[in-house]
Design an enzyme around this catalytic site. Structure first.
Site, mmCIF file in Angstrom:
data_model
loop_
_atom_site.group_PDB
_atom_site.id
_atom_site.type_symbol
_atom_site.label_atom_id
_atom_site.label_comp_id
_atom_site.label_asym_id
_atom_site.label_seq_id
_atom_site.Cartn_x
_atom_site.Cartn_y
_atom_site.Cartn_z
ATOM 1 N N LYS A 92 0.841 -1.206 0.000
ATOM 2 C CA LYS A 92 0.000 0.000 0.000
ATOM 3 C C LYS A 92 0.874 1.253 0.000
ATOM 4 O O LYS A 92 0.679 2.165 -0.820
ATOM 5 C CB LYS A 92 -0.914 -0.009 1.235
ATOM 6 C CG LYS A 92 -1.936 1.116 1.242
ATOM 7 C CD LYS A 92 -2.613 1.222 2.596
ATOM 8 C CE LYS A 92 -3.656 0.165 2.829
ATOM 9 N NZ LYS A 92 -5.010 0.592 2.483
ATOM 10 N N ARG A 115 -3.361 2.800 8.827
ATOM 11 C CA ARG A 115 -3.674 1.475 8.256
ATOM 12 C C ARG A 115 -2.409 0.642 8.116
ATOM 13 O O ARG A 115 -1.329 1.179 7.895
ATOM 14 C CB ARG A 115 -4.266 1.605 6.858
ATOM 15 C CG ARG A 115 -5.560 2.347 6.794
ATOM 16 C CD ARG A 115 -5.898 2.571 5.333
ATOM 17 N NE ARG A 115 -6.829 3.657 5.177
ATOM 18 C CZ ARG A 115 -8.141 3.501 4.999
ATOM 19 N NH1 ARG A 115 -8.659 2.300 4.952
ATOM 20 N NH2 ARG A 115 -8.924 4.537 4.876
ATOM 21 N N GLY A 132 -8.202 -7.279 5.262
ATOM 22 C CA GLY A 132 -9.005 -7.425 6.480
ATOM 23 C C GLY A 132 -8.313 -8.148 7.614
ATOM 24 O O GLY A 132 -8.918 -8.382 8.653
ATOM 25 N N MET A 179 -5.522 -7.248 9.337
ATOM 26 C CA MET A 179 -4.925 -6.428 10.392
ATOM 27 C C MET A 179 -5.817 -5.217 10.683
ATOM 28 O O MET A 179 -6.834 -5.022 10.039
ATOM 29 C CB MET A 179 -3.524 -6.018 9.977
ATOM 30 C CG MET A 179 -2.558 -7.193 10.050
ATOM 31 S SD MET A 179 -0.933 -6.768 9.477
ATOM 32 C CE MET A 179 -1.150 -6.604 7.748
ATOM 33 N N ARG A 197 -3.452 -1.499 -6.128
ATOM 34 C CA ARG A 197 -2.572 -2.667 -6.082
ATOM 35 C C ARG A 197 -2.937 -3.568 -7.245
ATOM 36 O O ARG A 197 -4.032 -3.432 -7.818
ATOM 37 C CB ARG A 197 -2.726 -3.427 -4.767
ATOM 38 C CG ARG A 197 -4.134 -3.900 -4.549
ATOM 39 C CD ARG A 197 -4.326 -4.466 -3.155
ATOM 40 N NE ARG A 197 -5.719 -4.827 -2.959
ATOM 41 C CZ ARG A 197 -6.311 -4.964 -1.795
ATOM 42 N NH1 ARG A 197 -5.656 -4.744 -0.703
ATOM 43 N NH2 ARG A 197 -7.572 -5.315 -1.715
ATOM 44 N N HIS A 211 -15.749 -8.952 1.844
ATOM 45 C CA HIS A 211 -14.754 -9.873 2.373
ATOM 46 C C HIS A 211 -14.903 -11.261 1.760
ATOM 47 O O HIS A 211 -13.937 -11.888 1.329
ATOM 48 C CB HIS A 211 -14.905 -9.939 3.905
ATOM 49 C CG HIS A 211 -13.987 -10.915 4.549
ATOM 50 N ND1 HIS A 211 -14.369 -12.203 4.833
ATOM 51 C CD2 HIS A 211 -12.687 -10.813 4.904
ATOM 52 C CE1 HIS A 211 -13.353 -12.835 5.373
ATOM 53 N NE2 HIS A 211 -12.326 -12.014 5.427
ATOM 54 N N ARG A 216 3.497 -47.222 -11.317
ATOM 55 C CA ARG A 216 3.665 -48.022 -10.099
ATOM 56 C C ARG A 216 3.004 -49.371 -10.365
ATOM 57 O O ARG A 216 1.776 -49.474 -10.299
ATOM 58 C CB ARG A 216 2.998 -47.346 -8.906
ATOM 59 C CG ARG A 216 3.650 -46.052 -8.449
ATOM 60 C CD ARG A 216 2.862 -45.469 -7.298
ATOM 61 N NE ARG A 216 3.580 -44.432 -6.580
ATOM 62 C CZ ARG A 216 3.368 -43.120 -6.733
ATOM 63 N NH1 ARG A 216 2.454 -42.691 -7.598
ATOM 64 N NH2 ARG A 216 4.055 -42.243 -6.024
ATOM 65 N N ARG A 257 8.181 -48.990 -13.039
ATOM 66 C CA ARG A 257 8.912 -49.319 -11.826
ATOM 67 C C ARG A 257 8.533 -50.720 -11.369
ATOM 68 O O ARG A 257 7.346 -51.063 -11.302
ATOM 69 C CB ARG A 257 8.573 -48.325 -10.730
ATOM 70 C CG ARG A 257 9.358 -48.630 -9.470
ATOM 71 C CD ARG A 257 9.029 -47.682 -8.379
ATOM 72 N NE ARG A 257 7.694 -47.944 -7.843
ATOM 73 C CZ ARG A 257 7.112 -47.156 -6.950
ATOM 74 N NH1 ARG A 257 7.730 -46.071 -6.542
ATOM 75 N NH2 ARG A 257 5.922 -47.443 -6.485
ATOM 76 N N GLU A 305 15.827 -42.604 -3.755
ATOM 77 C CA GLU A 305 14.795 -42.266 -2.769
ATOM 78 C C GLU A 305 15.185 -42.603 -1.338
ATOM 79 O O GLU A 305 14.358 -42.505 -0.441
ATOM 80 C CB GLU A 305 13.445 -42.888 -3.159
ATOM 81 C CG GLU A 305 13.466 -44.371 -3.416
ATOM 82 C CD GLU A 305 12.105 -44.912 -3.861
ATOM 83 O OE1 GLU A 305 11.076 -44.230 -3.698
ATOM 84 O OE2 GLU A 305 12.087 -46.054 -4.350
ATOM 85 N N SER A 319 15.690 -41.518 -11.270
ATOM 86 C CA SER A 319 14.471 -40.743 -11.059
ATOM 87 C C SER A 319 14.338 -40.531 -9.557
ATOM 88 O O SER A 319 14.359 -41.491 -8.772
ATOM 89 C CB SER A 319 13.263 -41.510 -11.605
ATOM 90 O OG SER A 319 12.097 -40.789 -11.312
ATOM 91 N N GLY A 374 12.780 -40.196 -6.194
ATOM 92 C CA GLY A 374 11.522 -40.521 -5.513
ATOM 93 C C GLY A 374 11.468 -39.632 -4.286
ATOM 94 O O GLY A 374 11.845 -40.041 -3.182
ATOM 95 N N ASN A 390 9.151 -38.600 -2.499
ATOM 96 C CA ASN A 390 8.256 -38.944 -1.376
ATOM 97 C C ASN A 390 9.051 -39.720 -0.330
ATOM 98 O O ASN A 390 9.094 -39.359 0.845
ATOM 99 C CB ASN A 390 7.081 -39.809 -1.842
ATOM 100 C CG ASN A 390 6.278 -39.150 -2.929
ATOM 101 O OD1 ASN A 390 6.263 -37.934 -3.030
ATOM 102 N ND2 ASN A 390 5.612 -39.943 -3.766
ATOM 103 N N ASP A 391 9.689 -40.791 -0.791
ATOM 104 C CA ASP A 391 10.481 -41.575 0.154
ATOM 105 C C ASP A 391 11.741 -40.847 0.574
ATOM 106 O O ASP A 391 12.179 -40.959 1.715
ATOM 107 C CB ASP A 391 10.833 -42.939 -0.458
ATOM 108 C CG ASP A 391 9.721 -43.941 -0.215
ATOM 109 O OD1 ASP A 391 9.282 -44.062 0.940
ATOM 110 O OD2 ASP A 391 9.267 -44.580 -1.183
ATOM 111 N N CYS A 441 9.909 -38.149 -9.805
ATOM 112 C CA CYS A 441 8.546 -38.674 -9.924
ATOM 113 C C CYS A 441 7.790 -38.664 -8.599
ATOM 114 O O CYS A 441 6.707 -39.206 -8.497
ATOM 115 C CB CYS A 441 8.563 -40.069 -10.537
ATOM 116 S SG CYS A 441 9.458 -41.256 -9.544
ATOM 117 N N TYR A 470 13.360 -33.971 -16.679
ATOM 118 C CA TYR A 470 11.894 -33.920 -16.653
ATOM 119 C C TYR A 470 11.352 -33.975 -15.220
ATOM 120 O O TYR A 470 12.056 -34.387 -14.298
ATOM 121 C CB TYR A 470 11.291 -35.076 -17.470
ATOM 122 C CG TYR A 470 11.525 -36.451 -16.864
ATOM 123 C CD1 TYR A 470 10.675 -36.974 -15.892
ATOM 124 C CD2 TYR A 470 12.599 -37.238 -17.280
ATOM 125 C CE1 TYR A 470 10.894 -38.213 -15.340
ATOM 126 C CE2 TYR A 470 12.820 -38.482 -16.732
ATOM 127 C CZ TYR A 470 11.974 -38.967 -15.760
ATOM 128 O OH TYR A 470 12.189 -40.193 -15.189
#
Ligand code: PEP
Ligand code: MG
Length: 919
Positions: A48, A118, A127, A129, A368, A486, A607, A663, A792, A811, A813, A815-816, A878, A898
């Protein structure tokens, strides 16, 4: 008077952690005739403040004022509410400058200068603060304002509003428990009852004067302190309250949702008050240079005659559409139109601005870059590029990658929608279709969603307290308020379906009913809302594919859908600029085909254990897992082989020669074992063995930590016949499609999971090569294939140079890799994640957005080590992070080839990859 930086002896903790931030060189920046800042200074002045300075410097009518920087907020927070020593003098000088420009004096009894105070963070947090208006009024200056304005009622109304805001925000006069009403409102209601009126507007100047006394009494009674009469004391109280509000609960919740770091702090803007509530030639409004809901290039917004800005946003009175202003105040409207054009040309983006008209004169209070829906983001970027307001790369960066999703989300099934009963309509504020059970409070929304139900939050209007409930709901419906209320602002940001200002809908919180015409709905009943058209329906309605999906699947012609054309243009830009390829994680031909229509350039992860969920296969899979010896296992594998071959055949056909990474089996055993008695009984009958035998085997296979147990390549190492069967199925399927009349040039990429040691990989790679040779000889075909591994577990990353000797590709992994690097179970973190987030230990869920400082380092290390051995080693990712824009940026920068993500995320990943490449 501000509290000065404390000179107290340092405590041990402060000495150790050095919390005291250094006092900055300059704390206060003016805007007006004298302007110190500009729009590039958002970090220091907040959004602002920076834009007020910019507007002032391009000659727009901005009431003068000054901004206290975000650095002061950080200092204030770290030093327990103390200010840098120089601040007081700087503020005084800034006030003097405004006094000079306005020809008025702060605290003057004859011609007082009044301020608004403000917040203004780097990114807008609507809204969240606190704000204080009419600051500088006291028992004497109110008289001067009455005289100057010639309107005593107006002056006393300003004063009572000021006391009310100040009492609440600065002095903490608030409800003491949930059952208590807002105390100032209660006092006002009491007075209205005494006077015998229901409307605030019917209170006279004398009534309001009495109200001021009552308010002051309330403050004294609750706090033991008098309402301050000194203008500077008021100013410092307000400034501190705004800084403190950076840490209030709703601001914290908002920051968590939008990953805004608490260190950013907020700036405070102190600005000369202008009044939209001084009479019928006054107004206040909010407008957008284009429609923020659908992106159309129309002047869009709303205003209220004789009102203050907060009245528009609070949604208490339903404002009028901006175009009506051209009739009510033609001169001001003309000026506003000019400002609209100037703003877009100057800021080169859609602007959301606030204005006030005081006695027919226009003032700009804020501008803004406007928040917009996903659809609007796409349309505005494309059209502004065509209008030469935005070059292509900038336009590309202007579309939040996630927003492309909103062009793909379901809409109501057209037939079901046509047959449904329209009970009312409102303003379409957040596009899309949503159905759910009615709830009337944010709390109820949260509870219902926790219990697994979808809800539509129906409110007369929403307020920042409702944020959590809004987050939980499918959609939001309000009976009051306009498109910048709001509810609308927040829904747009959250990407929620939203209808607001449905004025024929009556919501009774007490009776928990929603009435529209002759329809009466109760809490828990179904309701459906179409946030694109604004229509509201009783009952549930089925949803269907979006226009883009219908074009992609051939059900709708491209030239009939403007949305699709926008999608095409943006995806075209994305594909032109990105370096990363985008693959998909798909296990079935249908998933694969869907992903290809969305632009997937291959399968990055199939998978194989997921291929066994269909029909009978799960039973054979279980038979294989439960097998007591090799003979039994081979018997089960023999049954699985034809299924696998057929599945791979289907996948190869669906991908038509695009790369397919398969895999080998990685079933954490607990996901596949029959858990309950009935399943075990049925399985026993099917396999013709006793249930006891099954129970025994399940017991023997039980693992305390299945995620770290007998899974991944460990399974193939214990039971090589599993790897053999899978390799055989892959190569036989490849041979089949290569021999088709229209042969497919398939190049399978076989991937070994959960490898940590070079020799684990070698063991499995040898089996794959042996089987490949056997099949190729038997079928008389050459198959071009590669064998690689997932990275992984941390050991694989750390020894990636050794592992690369055996691998033709990696690749990640993630997640693991996240699970094992953080030592944090993917399945169990839900129970304490909120604590970690609330304490800002995690700013993001590390399973959704890559922990770049930890897991990311391992990815980088493995990439470097792998490529040090094989220069052209192909690298991909992946894990789930492959569809997350900020992680995609990281993978782009590390130089992966990739990313692979779930099919619906493919367009998001294409766009994010392009943004990573051009930013
Ligand atoms: C991974 O661990 O990131 C991965 C893709 O494998 P899964 O999620 O199947 O364990
Ligand atoms: Mg894994």
């Amino acid at each position: 008077m501000p509290a000065k930086a404390s000179k107290k002896k340092k405590t041990r903790a402060t000495t150790k952690r050095k919390v005291a931030a250094k006092a900055p060189a300059k704390n206060v920046y003016a805007f007006g005739q004298k302007t110190d800042g500009n729009s590039s200074m958002k970090e220091l002045l907040g959004g602002k403040g920076a834009n007020l300075a910019e507007m002032a410097s391009i000659g727009l009518p901005v009431p003068p004022g000054f901004t206290i920087t975000t650095e002061v907020c950080t200092y204030f927070t770290k030093n327990n509410g103390a200010y840098p020593a120089k601040l007081e003098a700087e503020v005084k000088a800034a006030v003097k400058q405004v006094e000079k420009e306005e020809g008025k004096k702060f605290g003057s009894k004859t011609d007082p200068l009044l301020f608004s105070v403000r917040s203004g963070a780097r990114e807008s947090m609507p809204g969240m603060m606190d704000t204080i208006l009419n600051l500088g009024l006291n028992d004497e200056t109110v008289q001067a304002l009455a005289e100057k304005s010639g309107n005593a009622r107006f002056a006393w109304d300003c004063y009572r509003r000021f006391i009310q805001m100040y009492g609440d925000v600065v002095m903490g006069v608030q409800p003491r428990n949930e059952a208590e009403h807002e105390p100032f409102e209660e006092v006002m209601d009491g007075l209205k009852e005494k006077v015998g009126t229901e409307k605030d507007t019917e209170l006279t100047a004398e009534n309001l004067q009495e109200l001021v006394d009552l308010y002051k009494g309330l403050i004294k009674e609750r706090t033991g302190k008098s309402f301050p009469q000194d203008a500077y004391e008021q100013l410092w109280g307000a400034v501190s309250a705004v800084f403190r509000s950076w840490g209030n609960e709703r601001a914290v919740v908002y920051r968590q949702k939008y990953n805004i770091p608490s260190e950013w702090g907020t700036a405070v803007n102190v600005q000369t008050m202008v009044y939209g509530n001084m009479g019928e030639d006054c107004a206040t409004g909010v407008a957008f240079t284009r429609d923020p809901a659908n992106g159309e290039k129309v002047f869009y917004g709303e205003y209220l005659i004789n009102a203050q800005g907060e009245d528009v946003v609070a949604g208490v009175r339903t404002p009028k559409p901006i175009l009506e202003l051209s009739e009510e105040m033609p001169k001001a409207f003309k000026e506003l139109e000019k400002v609209r054009r100037k703003l877009e040309r100057h800021f080169r983006d859609m602007q959301d601005f606030e204005f006030t008209i005081e006695n027919d004169k226009l003032y700009m209070l804020q501008t803004r870059n406007g928040k917009r829906t996903g659809l609007a983001a796409v349309r505005i970027a494309v059209e502004m590029n065509l209008e030469k307001l935005m070059p292509e790369k900038k336009a590309l960066l202007k579309i939040p990658a996630e927003s492309i999703d909103s062009l793909l989300v379901p809409v109501f099934d057209p037939k079901a929608e046509a047959a449904a009963k329209v009970i009312a309509s409102g303003l379409p504020a957040g596009p899309g279709a949503a159905s759910g059970h009615i709830v009337f409070s944010a709390k109820a929304a949260e509870l219902e969603v926790k219990a697994g139900r979808k809800v539509i939050l129906c409110r007369q209007e929403t307020s920042p307290e409702d944020l959590k409930g809004m987050l939980a709901s499918e959609g939001i419906l309000t009976s009051r308020g306009g498109v910048s209320s709001h509810a609308a602002l927040v829904a747009r940001q959250l990407g929620k379906v939203c209808i607001c200002g449905a004025s024929t809908v009556r919501i009774d919180y007490h009776k928990k009913t929603l009435t529209a015409g002759d329809t009466l709905l109760k809490e828990g009943d179904y309701i459906s809302i179409n946030g694109t058209t604004g229509q509201i329906f009783a009952g549930a309605i089925d949803t269907t594919d979006s226009e883009v999906k219908r074009v992609l699947s051939g059900k709708l012609k491209a030239d009939k859908s403007y949305t699709y054309q926008l999608f095409e243009i943006v995806m075209g830009w994305a594909d032109k600029h990105r370096k990363l390829l985008v693959r998909t994680n798909a296990d079935t031909p249908e998933m694969a085909r869907n992903a290809v229509t969305l632009g997937a350039e291959g399968i990055g992860l199939c998978r194989t254990e997921h291929m066994f969920f269909e029909g009978d296969r799960i039973d054979y899979m279980r038979q294989m897992i439960l097998a007591g010896d090799e003979v039994e296992r081979r018997a089960a594998l023999k049954k699985l082989l034809p299924f696998q071959r057929k599945d791979f055949n289907g996948l190869f056909k669906a991908m038509g020669g695009l790369p397919v990474t398969i895999r080998l089996l990685d079933p954490p055993l607990h996901e596949f074992l029959p858990h309950d008695d009935t399943t075990r009984r049925q399985l026993a009958t099917k396999l013709n063995i006793s249930q006891e035998a099954i129970n025994e085997r399940v017991k023997a296979l039980h693992e305390e930590n299945p995620m770290l147990g007998h899974r991944g390549c460990r399974l193939g190492i214990s039971y090589p016949e599993i790897t053999e069967m899978q390799a055989r199925a892959i190569f036989e399927a490849a041979a089949q499609v290569k021999k088709l009349k229209n042969p497919i040039d398939v190049k399978p990429e076989i991937m070994i999971p959960l490898v940590g040691f070079r020799n684990e990989l070698k063991d499995q790679v040898d089996i794959v090569h042996r089987v490949a040779k056997e099949v190729m000889e038997a079928k008389g075909v050459e198959i071009d294939y590669t064998v690689g591994t997932m990275i992984e577990v941390p050991r694989a990353a750390v020894t990636a140079d050794e592992i690369a000797e055996e691998a033709e590709f990696f690749s990640f992994g993630t997640n693991d890799l996240t699970q094992t690097t953080l030592g944090l179970s993917r399945d169990d973190m839900g129970s304490f994640f909120d604590d970690y987030r609330n304490k800002e230990i995690f700013t993001q869920n590390p399973f959704a957005s890559l922990d770049q400082g930890g897991v990311g380092k391992l990815v980088q290390l493995a990439a470097e080590k792998g490529r040090s051995v094989k220069k052209d080693l192909k690298l991909g990712i992946c894990g789930e992070h492959g569809g997350d824009p900020s992680s995609i940026k990281f993978f782009n920068d590390v130089g992966l080839e990739y990313v692979s993500c779930s099919p619906p995320r493919v367009p998001v990943a294409r766009l994010a990859a392009a943004q990573a490449a051009v930013s």
